[in-house]
Design an enzyme around this catalytic site. Structure first.
Site, PDB file in Angstrom:
ATOM      1  N   CYS A 134       0.843  -1.193   0.000  1.00 40.03           N
ATOM      2  CA  CYS A 134       0.000   0.000   0.000  1.00 40.03           C
ATOM      3  C   CYS A 134       0.878   1.243   0.000  1.00 40.03           C
ATOM      4  O   CYS A 134       1.763   1.373   0.843  1.00 40.03           O
ATOM      5  CB  CYS A 134      -0.920   0.033   1.194  1.00 40.03           C
ATOM      6  SG  CYS A 134      -1.977   1.484   1.141  1.00 40.03           S
ATOM      7  N   ASN A 210      -0.729  -3.260  -7.034  1.00 41.76           N
ATOM      8  CA  ASN A 210      -1.426  -2.273  -6.210  1.00 41.76           C
ATOM      9  C   ASN A 210      -1.458  -0.938  -6.982  1.00 41.76           C
ATOM     10  O   ASN A 210      -1.016  -0.863  -8.127  1.00 41.76           O
ATOM     11  CB  ASN A 210      -0.700  -2.118  -4.871  1.00 41.76           C
ATOM     12  CG  ASN A 210      -1.656  -1.738  -3.747  1.00 41.76           C
ATOM     13  OD1 ASN A 210      -2.499  -0.850  -3.932  1.00 41.76           O
ATOM     14  ND2 ASN A 210      -1.547  -2.391  -2.617  1.00 41.76           N
TER      15      ASN A 210
END
Ligand SMILES: Cc1cc2nc3c(=O)[nH]c(=O)nc-3n(C[C@H](O)[C@H](O)[C@H](O)COP(=O)(O)O)c2cc1C
Length: 329
Positions: A134, A210
């Site tokens: 993330c 991601n």
């Protein structure tokens, strides 16, 4: 008569009725999308990443449109795993969705704790995604996903946590080996090295990718749009980048199950990820544009297959690798 289209796919040992899953963080923690779609229809529902504890995330504003997609700096806000197990998971289980839990942590030991906390409910899960990538936590996950050593340590710790549980489960005659999917960043400097460490440490599949660290500035206020200043870019324009990551990873690790994530908006996009080497895809930003995107994309995939005389989506896997460069001469 219409030819029957077989959309079933396998991500390692995990069998899915179709390859279109939700992407973590874009379908909530539980049944948030239930008013719009039957959650049992997508290949799987991937819950938003959870830490062992409740986490506030970043202050608002934390979502913005951006050319070619969107930016977010939600910062992994979440109720924590104990509250998720108590209040969110049971509702999701009732829908008959195939459920993938996603975990994050700031340290290797937090990832391990997160995996241990999920042991009592792992028979309700289809897989566990390990989010080491993330971009919205200061200093945290970024240092994991860019480092082969750090990713290896996280995956090893999670494997150890789950294996200990395996022994306990064997005693109960409930041997359920929870597959581990490791989610990596699109801007990983040496992706092959990171993937290799993840596999050695026990990854069953890799999710690529991601969101991509990015920012947007408001010219009126002369300030960044997001309170987090930078955020993760995702949506249509991410597809070309994630597709390359999938292609190159498949080239280097042809037996590794890969899940494509980035800019999937149509059945044709899904087909392209398969051609690059993916066995399934995840849909994120498209759901923000249309809450029914997951089912629309499955329908669109069926139409695309029919139009292109593809009777089994799995047959397309890696197709783009079959062309030799000299055909372009
Ligand atoms: C609002 C938002 C929140 C997200 N939260 C998470 C998260 O908690 N965990 C995670 O692994 N990825 C998270 N992502 C990344 C998505 O799962 C996905 O990998 C990425 O958005 C690329 O797919 P897309 O282009 O279809 O959006 C988030 C993305 C968005 C847009």
């Amino acid at each position: 008569m219409k030819a029957k289209i077989n959309l079933t796919t396998k991500v390692g040992k995990v069998e899915l009725p179709n390859p279109v899953m939700s992407a973590s963080g874009t379908s909530g923690f539980s049944t948030e999308l239930s008013p719009y779609i039957d959650l049992a229809v997508p290949g799987a529902m991937v819950a938003k990443s959870l830490a062992p504890y409740q986490w506030e995330g970043n202050p608002y504003p934390r979502i913005s449109e951006a050319p070619g997609g969107m930016l977010n700096s939600v910062g992994l806000q979440g109720p924590g795993i104990p509250a998720w197990i108590e209040s969110h998971l049971p509702k999701l289980v009732e829908t008959d969705a195939r459920i993938v839990a996603s975990i994050w942590g700031k340290t290797v030991s937090e990832f391990k704790t997160a995996a241990e906390m999920l042991l009592p409910v792992k028979h309700q899960l289809t897989a566990l995604e390990i989010n080491v990538s993330c971009p919205n936590i200061e200093d945290g996950a970024k240092s994991f996903s860019h480092s082969p050593k750090a990713v290896g340590e996280v995956v090893l710790a999670v494997s150890a946590a789950l294996n200990n549980g395996e022994l306990k489960n064997e005693a109960n005659n409930k041997n359920h080996n929870l597959p581990k999917w490791v989610k990596l960043a699109p801007d990983t400097p040496d992706l092959n090295a990171v993937v290799s460490q993840a596999i050695t440490a026990g990854a069953d599949a890799i999710t690529l990718t991601n969101s991509l660290p990015a920012m947007r500035i408001d010219t009126e206020t002369q300030r960044p749009y997001l309170s987090g200043i930078t955020g993760g870019f995702s949506g249509a324009a991410l597809k070309s980048i994630a597709l390359k990551a999938v292609y190159e990873t498949y080239e280097a690790f042809p037996d590794l199950p890969i899940i494509g994530s980035g800019g999937v908006r149509s059945g044709e996009d899904v087909a392209q990820y398969f051609m690059a080497g993916a066995s399934a895809v995840q849909v994120g930003a498209a759901t923000f544009l249309n809450s029914r995107a997951l089912v629309k994309i499955i329908k669109s995939l069926r139409r695309w297959c029919r139009k292109n005389s593809i009777t089994e989506i799995a047959s397309l896997k890696g197709a783009a690798h079959n062309l030799k460069r000299d055909t372009y001469k």
